[in-house]
Design an enzyme around this catalytic site. Sequence first.
Site, mmCIF file in Angstrom:
data_model
loop_
_atom_site.group_PDB
_atom_site.id
_atom_site.type_symbol
_atom_site.label_atom_id
_atom_site.label_comp_id
_atom_site.label_asym_id
_atom_site.label_seq_id
_atom_site.Cartn_x
_atom_site.Cartn_y
_atom_site.Cartn_z
ATOM 1 N N ASP A 9 0.872 -1.178 0.000
ATOM 2 C CA ASP A 9 0.000 0.000 0.000
ATOM 3 C C ASP A 9 0.904 1.221 0.000
ATOM 4 O O ASP A 9 2.092 1.130 0.314
ATOM 5 C CB ASP A 9 -0.882 -0.007 1.262
ATOM 6 C CG ASP A 9 -1.752 1.250 1.345
ATOM 7 O OD1 ASP A 9 -2.425 1.568 0.352
ATOM 8 O OD2 ASP A 9 -1.740 1.929 2.388
ATOM 9 N N SER A 10 0.315 2.366 -0.306
ATOM 10 C CA SER A 10 1.091 3.605 -0.280
ATOM 11 C C SER A 10 1.557 3.937 1.136
ATOM 12 O O SER A 10 2.502 4.685 1.313
ATOM 13 C CB SER A 10 0.227 4.749 -0.806
ATOM 14 O OG SER A 10 -0.995 4.800 -0.083
ATOM 15 N N TYR A 41 -0.371 8.342 -2.658
ATOM 16 C CA TYR A 41 -0.388 8.041 -4.090
ATOM 17 C C TYR A 41 -1.576 8.750 -4.768
ATOM 18 O O TYR A 41 -1.553 9.001 -5.959
ATOM 19 C CB TYR A 41 -0.546 6.530 -4.322
ATOM 20 C CG TYR A 41 0.693 5.687 -4.107
ATOM 21 C CD1 TYR A 41 1.830 6.191 -3.483
ATOM 22 C CD2 TYR A 41 0.714 4.364 -4.531
ATOM 23 C CE1 TYR A 41 2.948 5.396 -3.283
ATOM 24 C CE2 TYR A 41 1.833 3.560 -4.348
ATOM 25 C CZ TYR A 41 2.946 4.076 -3.721
ATOM 26 O OH TYR A 41 4.047 3.289 -3.535
ATOM 27 N N GLY A 42 -2.606 9.043 -3.958
ATOM 28 C CA GLY A 42 -3.875 9.546 -4.498
ATOM 29 C C GLY A 42 -3.784 10.835 -5.293
ATOM 30 O O GLY A 42 -4.658 11.141 -6.089
ATOM 31 N N CYS A 72 -3.846 -0.929 -1.942
ATOM 32 C CA CYS A 72 -4.131 0.483 -2.182
ATOM 33 C C CYS A 72 -5.132 0.616 -3.340
ATOM 34 O O CYS A 72 -4.889 0.100 -4.436
ATOM 35 C CB CYS A 72 -2.812 1.168 -2.542
ATOM 36 S SG CYS A 72 -2.961 2.902 -2.951
ATOM 37 N N ASN A 73 -6.218 1.321 -3.103
ATOM 38 C CA ASN A 73 -7.224 1.508 -4.157
ATOM 39 C C ASN A 73 -6.675 2.305 -5.325
ATOM 40 O O ASN A 73 -6.987 2.036 -6.476
ATOM 41 C CB ASN A 73 -8.453 2.237 -3.601
ATOM 42 C CG ASN A 73 -9.363 1.314 -2.840
ATOM 43 O OD1 ASN A 73 -10.341 0.818 -3.381
ATOM 44 N ND2 ASN A 73 -9.051 1.066 -1.585
ATOM 45 N N THR A 74 -5.857 3.305 -5.007
ATOM 46 C CA THR A 74 -5.308 4.142 -6.073
ATOM 47 C C THR A 74 -4.385 3.309 -6.970
ATOM 48 O O THR A 74 -4.507 3.347 -8.202
ATOM 49 C CB THR A 74 -4.526 5.333 -5.466
ATOM 50 O OG1 THR A 74 -5.366 6.004 -4.526
ATOM 51 C CG2 THR A 74 -4.080 6.303 -6.526
ATOM 52 N N GLU A 151 -5.777 9.804 9.320
ATOM 53 C CA GLU A 151 -4.398 9.695 9.814
ATOM 54 C C GLU A 151 -4.169 10.542 11.056
ATOM 55 O O GLU A 151 -3.261 10.282 11.836
ATOM 56 C CB GLU A 151 -3.416 10.039 8.689
ATOM 57 C CG GLU A 151 -3.467 8.963 7.624
ATOM 58 C CD GLU A 151 -2.408 9.077 6.547
ATOM 59 O OE1 GLU A 151 -1.687 10.075 6.502
ATOM 60 O OE2 GLU A 151 -2.322 8.134 5.741
ATOM 61 N N CYS A 183 -11.316 3.329 -0.758
ATOM 62 C CA CYS A 183 -10.033 3.823 -0.257
ATOM 63 C C CYS A 183 -9.748 3.099 1.051
ATOM 64 O O CYS A 183 -10.662 2.874 1.850
ATOM 65 C CB CYS A 183 -10.094 5.329 -0.034
ATOM 66 S SG CYS A 183 -8.612 6.005 0.734
ATOM 67 N N THR A 184 -8.468 2.763 1.229
ATOM 68 C CA THR A 184 -8.063 2.003 2.412
ATOM 69 C C THR A 184 -8.505 2.637 3.728
ATOM 70 O O THR A 184 -8.751 1.945 4.706
ATOM 71 C CB THR A 184 -6.519 1.915 2.443
ATOM 72 O OG1 THR A 184 -5.987 3.217 2.170
ATOM 73 C CG2 THR A 184 -6.010 0.913 1.447
ATOM 74 N N HIS A 185 -8.548 3.977 3.745
ATOM 75 C CA HIS A 185 -8.781 4.671 5.013
ATOM 76 C C HIS A 185 -10.252 4.766 5.404
ATOM 77 O O HIS A 185 -10.576 4.992 6.564
ATOM 78 C CB HIS A 185 -8.224 6.097 4.936
ATOM 79 C CG HIS A 185 -6.735 6.173 4.918
ATOM 80 N ND1 HIS A 185 -5.954 5.482 4.008
ATOM 81 C CD2 HIS A 185 -5.870 6.877 5.707
ATOM 82 C CE1 HIS A 185 -4.684 5.765 4.230
ATOM 83 N NE2 HIS A 185 -4.600 6.608 5.252
HETATM 84 N N1 DGL Z 1 -4.040 3.951 0.054
HETATM 85 C C1 DGL Z 1 -4.679 4.990 -0.727
HETATM 86 C C2 DGL Z 1 -5.926 4.428 -1.386
HETATM 87 O O1 DGL Z 1 -6.504 3.456 -0.963
HETATM 88 C C3 DGL Z 1 -5.020 6.190 0.130
HETATM 89 C C4 DGL Z 1 -3.823 7.010 0.545
HETATM 90 C C5 DGL Z 1 -3.052 7.571 -0.636
HETATM 91 O O2 DGL Z 1 -3.545 8.498 -1.314
HETATM 92 O O3 DGL Z 1 -1.962 7.073 -0.892
HETATM 93 O O4 DGL Z 1 -6.343 4.955 -2.387
#
Ligand code: DGL
Length: 265
Positions: A9-10, A41-42, A72-74, A151, A183-185
């Site tokens: 993941d990012s 990464y987003g 990571c979704n992105t 975060e 998104c992971t968060h």
């Molecule tokens: N992990 C990213 C996602 O799921 C969120 C955080 C990022 O932007 O890197 O898209």
Amino acid sequence: MRKPIGVFDSGVGGLTVVKELIRDLPDEDIVYFGDIARVPYGIRSRETIIRYSIEDTLFLLKQDVKLICVACNTASSVALPVIKNHFKVPIIGVLVPGAREAVYATRNKRIGVIGTRGTIKSRSYEMEIKQLDPKVSVYTASCPLFVPFVEEGWYKGPEVLSVARTYLAPLKQARVDTLILGCTHYPLIKPVIARVMGPGVTLIDSAKQVAIEVKKILASEGLLNTNGRKGDHKFYVSDNPEWFSDLAKSFLGRPIKNVRKTSNV
Ligand code: DGL
């Protein structure tokens, strides 16, 4: 097979996927890589997200993993279609399992998707959903402020609620009955999102679906670890292990010790 599952993941958010993997596959070893040095990464360009994702994949392959999960979704949205065909191990992202579950859940064929700017701009969820059922209408919204809120540990309260109301208003107006937390968060602020969307809207948490998908693939490829020992979990980051450890508890539900910093990415 006693080889670990690789997850990247990012940053720290992918631990929501690890949490579900541990729940569903307690005997599996897991190697996690969080690219703290280059998060988020987003907001990055397509080229950069692809380059980072290839480097993350190569790091995990060096750990001799048997499957890679792009938590990571992105990265799943932007880079997975490119990297998937270049490596021998199965690589799965968080998109397909979430999209599938949403198509299954919707009654009025109106699905909402929320994610980072990169995820929403890629239109990957939209394409995936349309492929599964062309009759579904997809409505999307990027929610960039959700990541820093999570975060900072702000999971509820008037500030988050107000931002959520603003971001989600168009999706409510579109009368979606299913919303993908892309998104992971976002699972960490699920109660706020649920409150804003109302009781008639099903929230799809991709992390849960991903764990089910990983289990299915390992079983079908004969890759499950069957020696009955509890899995071992290793965590690597590209920067700031202390920050990662501090945040890990809220994402994973327990603290992590021995987070290692690697300069191999
Ligand atoms: N992990 C990213 C996602 O799921 C969120 C955080 C990022 O932007 O890197 O898209």
